[in-house]
Design a protein around this motif. Sequence first.
Motif, PDB file in Angstrom:
ATOM      1  N   LEU A   1      -8.674  74.150  74.628  1.00  0.00           N
ATOM      2  CA  LEU A   1      -9.632  74.195  75.735  1.00  0.00           C
ATOM      3  C   LEU A   1     -10.447  72.906  75.797  1.00  0.00           C
ATOM      4  O   LEU A   1     -10.703  72.363  76.882  1.00  0.00           O
ATOM      5  CB  LEU A   1     -10.556  75.400  75.584  1.00  0.00           C
ATOM      6  CG  LEU A   1     -11.580  75.619  76.701  1.00  0.00           C
ATOM      7  CD1 LEU A   1     -10.874  75.928  78.022  1.00  0.00           C
ATOM      8  CD2 LEU A   1     -12.541  76.747  76.346  1.00  0.00           C
ATOM      9  N   GLY A   2     -10.859  72.401  74.628  1.00  0.00           N
ATOM     10  CA  GLY A   2     -11.587  71.135  74.592  1.00  0.00           C
ATOM     11  C   GLY A   2     -10.735  69.969  75.068  1.00  0.00           C
ATOM     12  O   GLY A   2     -11.212  69.099  75.800  1.00  0.00           O
ATOM     13  N   LEU A   3      -9.455  69.959  74.667  1.00  0.00           N
ATOM     14  CA  LEU A   3      -8.541  68.917  75.107  1.00  0.00           C
ATOM     15  C   LEU A   3      -8.335  68.976  76.616  1.00  0.00           C
ATOM     16  O   LEU A   3      -8.324  67.944  77.300  1.00  0.00           O
ATOM     17  CB  LEU A   3      -7.203  69.072  74.384  1.00  0.00           C
ATOM     18  CG  LEU A   3      -6.139  68.008  74.659  1.00  0.00           C
ATOM     19  CD1 LEU A   3      -6.625  66.631  74.225  1.00  0.00           C
ATOM     20  CD2 LEU A   3      -4.835  68.368  73.943  1.00  0.00           C
ATOM     21  N   PHE A   4      -8.196  70.186  77.143  1.00  0.00           N
ATOM     22  CA  PHE A   4      -8.063  70.374  78.588  1.00  0.00           C
ATOM     23  C   PHE A   4      -9.294  69.839  79.315  1.00  0.00           C
ATOM     24  O   PHE A   4      -9.183  69.145  80.331  1.00  0.00           O
ATOM     25  CB  PHE A   4      -7.872  71.861  78.891  1.00  0.00           C
ATOM     26  CG  PHE A   4      -8.036  72.227  80.337  1.00  0.00           C
ATOM     27  CD1 PHE A   4      -7.034  71.968  81.258  1.00  0.00           C
ATOM     28  CD2 PHE A   4      -9.211  72.821  80.783  1.00  0.00           C
ATOM     29  CE1 PHE A   4      -7.185  72.297  82.606  1.00  0.00           C
ATOM     30  CE2 PHE A   4      -9.377  73.159  82.118  1.00  0.00           C
ATOM     31  CZ  PHE A   4      -8.361  72.892  83.034  1.00  0.00           C
ATOM     32  N   THR A   5     -10.470  70.123  78.782  1.00  0.00           N
ATOM     33  CA  THR A   5     -11.716  69.691  79.411  1.00  0.00           C
ATOM     34  C   THR A   5     -11.838  68.172  79.414  1.00  0.00           C
ATOM     35  O   THR A   5     -12.205  67.568  80.432  1.00  0.00           O
ATOM     36  CB  THR A   5     -12.918  70.305  78.678  1.00  0.00           C
ATOM     37  OG1 THR A   5     -12.798  71.732  78.665  1.00  0.00           O
ATOM     38  CG2 THR A   5     -14.224  69.921  79.350  1.00  0.00           C
ATOM     39  N   VAL A   6     -11.508  67.533  78.293  1.00  0.00           N
ATOM     40  CA  VAL A   6     -11.621  66.073  78.192  1.00  0.00           C
ATOM     41  C   VAL A   6     -10.626  65.392  79.130  1.00  0.00           C
ATOM     42  O   VAL A   6     -10.961  64.421  79.823  1.00  0.00           O
ATOM     43  CB  VAL A   6     -11.405  65.613  76.745  1.00  0.00           C
ATOM     44  CG1 VAL A   6     -11.293  64.093  76.666  1.00  0.00           C
ATOM     45  CG2 VAL A   6     -12.551  66.090  75.864  1.00  0.00           C
ATOM     46  N   THR A   7      -9.376  65.892  79.158  1.00  0.00           N
ATOM     47  CA  THR A   7      -8.367  65.259  80.023  1.00  0.00           C
ATOM     48  C   THR A   7      -8.714  65.417  81.501  1.00  0.00           C
ATOM     49  O   THR A   7      -8.357  64.567  82.314  1.00  0.00           O
ATOM     50  CB  THR A   7      -6.975  65.873  79.763  1.00  0.00           C
ATOM     51  OG1 THR A   7      -7.031  67.308  79.906  1.00  0.00           O
ATOM     52  CG2 THR A   7      -6.479  65.518  78.376  1.00  0.00           C
ATOM     53  N   LEU A   8      -9.418  66.487  81.842  1.00  0.00           N
ATOM     54  CA  LEU A   8      -9.846  66.657  83.233  1.00  0.00           C
ATOM     55  C   LEU A   8     -11.110  65.849  83.527  1.00  0.00           C
ATOM     56  O   LEU A   8     -11.293  65.343  84.637  1.00  0.00           O
ATOM     57  CB  LEU A   8     -10.098  68.134  83.523  1.00  0.00           C
ATOM     58  CG  LEU A   8     -10.333  68.512  84.993  1.00  0.00           C
ATOM     59  CD1 LEU A   8      -9.140  68.116  85.854  1.00  0.00           C
ATOM     60  CD2 LEU A   8     -10.593  70.003  85.114  1.00  0.00           C
ATOM     61  N   ALA A   9     -11.970  65.706  82.511  1.00  0.00           N
ATOM     62  CA  ALA A   9     -13.224  64.985  82.698  1.00  0.00           C
ATOM     63  C   ALA A   9     -12.993  63.496  82.942  1.00  0.00           C
ATOM     64  O   ALA A   9     -13.770  62.856  83.660  1.00  0.00           O
ATOM     65  CB  ALA A   9     -14.127  65.173  81.478  1.00  0.00           C
ATOM     66  N   PHE A  10     -11.935  62.954  82.379  1.00  0.00           N
ATOM     67  CA  PHE A  10     -11.685  61.521  82.529  1.00  0.00           C
ATOM     68  C   PHE A  10     -11.396  61.138  83.975  1.00  0.00           C
ATOM     69  O   PHE A  10     -12.007  60.193  84.511  1.00  0.00           O
ATOM     70  CB  PHE A  10     -10.541  61.088  81.604  1.00  0.00           C
ATOM     71  CG  PHE A  10     -10.667  59.684  81.114  1.00  0.00           C
ATOM     72  CD1 PHE A  10     -10.173  58.633  81.866  1.00  0.00           C
ATOM     73  CD2 PHE A  10     -11.300  59.409  79.913  1.00  0.00           C
ATOM     74  CE1 PHE A  10     -10.292  57.321  81.425  1.00  0.00           C
ATOM     75  CE2 PHE A  10     -11.431  58.108  79.457  1.00  0.00           C
ATOM     76  CZ  PHE A  10     -10.925  57.052  80.222  1.00  0.00           C
ATOM     77  N   PRO A  11     -10.478  61.824  84.677  1.00  0.00           N
ATOM     78  CA  PRO A  11     -10.294  61.518  86.114  1.00  0.00           C
ATOM     79  C   PRO A  11     -11.544  61.771  86.945  1.00  0.00           C
ATOM     80  O   PRO A  11     -11.799  61.044  87.919  1.00  0.00           O
ATOM     81  CB  PRO A  11      -9.157  62.457  86.537  1.00  0.00           C
ATOM     82  CG  PRO A  11      -8.425  62.761  85.284  1.00  0.00           C
ATOM     83  CD  PRO A  11      -9.464  62.788  84.209  1.00  0.00           C
ATOM     84  N   VAL A  12     -12.329  62.778  86.574  1.00  0.00           N
ATOM     85  CA  VAL A  12     -13.581  63.023  87.284  1.00  0.00           C
ATOM     86  C   VAL A  12     -14.510  61.824  87.119  1.00  0.00           C
ATOM     87  O   VAL A  12     -15.149  61.365  88.079  1.00  0.00           O
ATOM     88  CB  VAL A  12     -14.265  64.306  86.767  1.00  0.00           C
ATOM     89  CG1 VAL A  12     -15.678  64.443  87.337  1.00  0.00           C
ATOM     90  CG2 VAL A  12     -13.438  65.536  87.133  1.00  0.00           C
ATOM     91  N   GLY A  13     -14.575  61.284  85.901  1.00  0.00           N
ATOM     92  CA  GLY A  13     -15.398  60.106  85.653  1.00  0.00           C
ATOM     93  C   GLY A  13     -14.917  58.894  86.425  1.00  0.00           C
ATOM     94  O   GLY A  13     -15.730  58.123  86.959  1.00  0.00           O
ATOM     95  N   LEU A  14     -13.596  58.712  86.526  1.00  0.00           N
ATOM     96  CA  LEU A  14     -13.055  57.587  87.300  1.00  0.00           C
ATOM     97  C   LEU A  14     -13.377  57.733  88.781  1.00  0.00           C
ATOM     98  O   LEU A  14     -13.663  56.745  89.471  1.00  0.00           O
ATOM     99  CB  LEU A  14     -11.544  57.490  87.101  1.00  0.00           C
ATOM    100  CG  LEU A  14     -11.090  56.963  85.731  1.00  0.00           C
ATOM    101  CD1 LEU A  14      -9.580  57.066  85.600  1.00  0.00           C
ATOM    102  CD2 LEU A  14     -11.549  55.521  85.528  1.00  0.00           C
ATOM    103  N   THR A  15     -13.344  58.960  89.284  1.00  0.00           N
ATOM    104  CA  THR A  15     -13.727  59.190  90.680  1.00  0.00           C
ATOM    105  C   THR A  15     -15.190  58.816  90.900  1.00  0.00           C
ATOM    106  O   THR A  15     -15.536  58.174  91.904  1.00  0.00           O
ATOM    107  CB  THR A  15     -13.503  60.666  91.056  1.00  0.00           C
ATOM    108  OG1 THR A  15     -12.126  60.999  90.851  1.00  0.00           O
ATOM    109  CG2 THR A  15     -13.867  60.919  92.510  1.00  0.00           C
TER     110      THR A  15
END
Length: 238
Positions: A97-111
């Motif tokens: 779940l933490g890995l899923f959150t981090v991998t999704l957070a990175f594109p959000v940060g780039l946006t």
Amino acid sequence: MWKDDIESASRPLYPMMLESPELRWSFIRKIYGIVSIQLFLTIVVASVVVTVHPISHFFATTRVGLAIYIVLIIAPFIVLCPLHSYYKRHPLNYFLLGLFTVTLAFPVGLTCAYTSGKVILEAVILTAVVVISLTLYTFWAARRGQDFNFLGPFLFGAIIVLLLFSVIQIFFPLGKISVMIYGGLASIIFCGYIIYDTDNLIKRYKYDEYIWAAVALYLDVINLFLSLLNILRAADRQ
């Protein structure tokens, strides 16, 4: 005050409730605790991406960065596969779940890195107000016997239309107005999903499905934020 908390926890969350209200309230608190940690982790990762400018510059100016960006977009969906298989296995489920959150957070940060701070702040405030309001409304409506399970097929169909619209946008961009229309439709759809998933959290999720309940609510919040961000960013550029 302690007595009031006990009495509140002992009240049924919805009519015809057969299980223990105390257990369901404990489950709900656990889910919102997990989602809060996910959102905090998302804010931390996104803040690093936004403030450390070489990161966004690397993704914007190099082919390798573009390739990695595409991988990062796909990565959360890849992580969902083992998460589906091991969502009951502790502590592996929390790691995934933490890995899923981090991998999704990175594109959000780039946006967010290519968006003005004012627009980001407006989107955050609007998202927080909408999520809190819809959550309180759903709990209030559930107490009065309303059920939102009927929204499932309509929301699924709306998501399909939204995905097709986004594919069309990739190959045939229609300009700022279409981006605002897309963001508006997406915002409405994910508002519906917040109500639908909150209703499921109150009535339908089993106690060992806390990971999936957290994933559903977290995705609702993130997608609502990105939808509002698209609207505000398109409006800010006009």
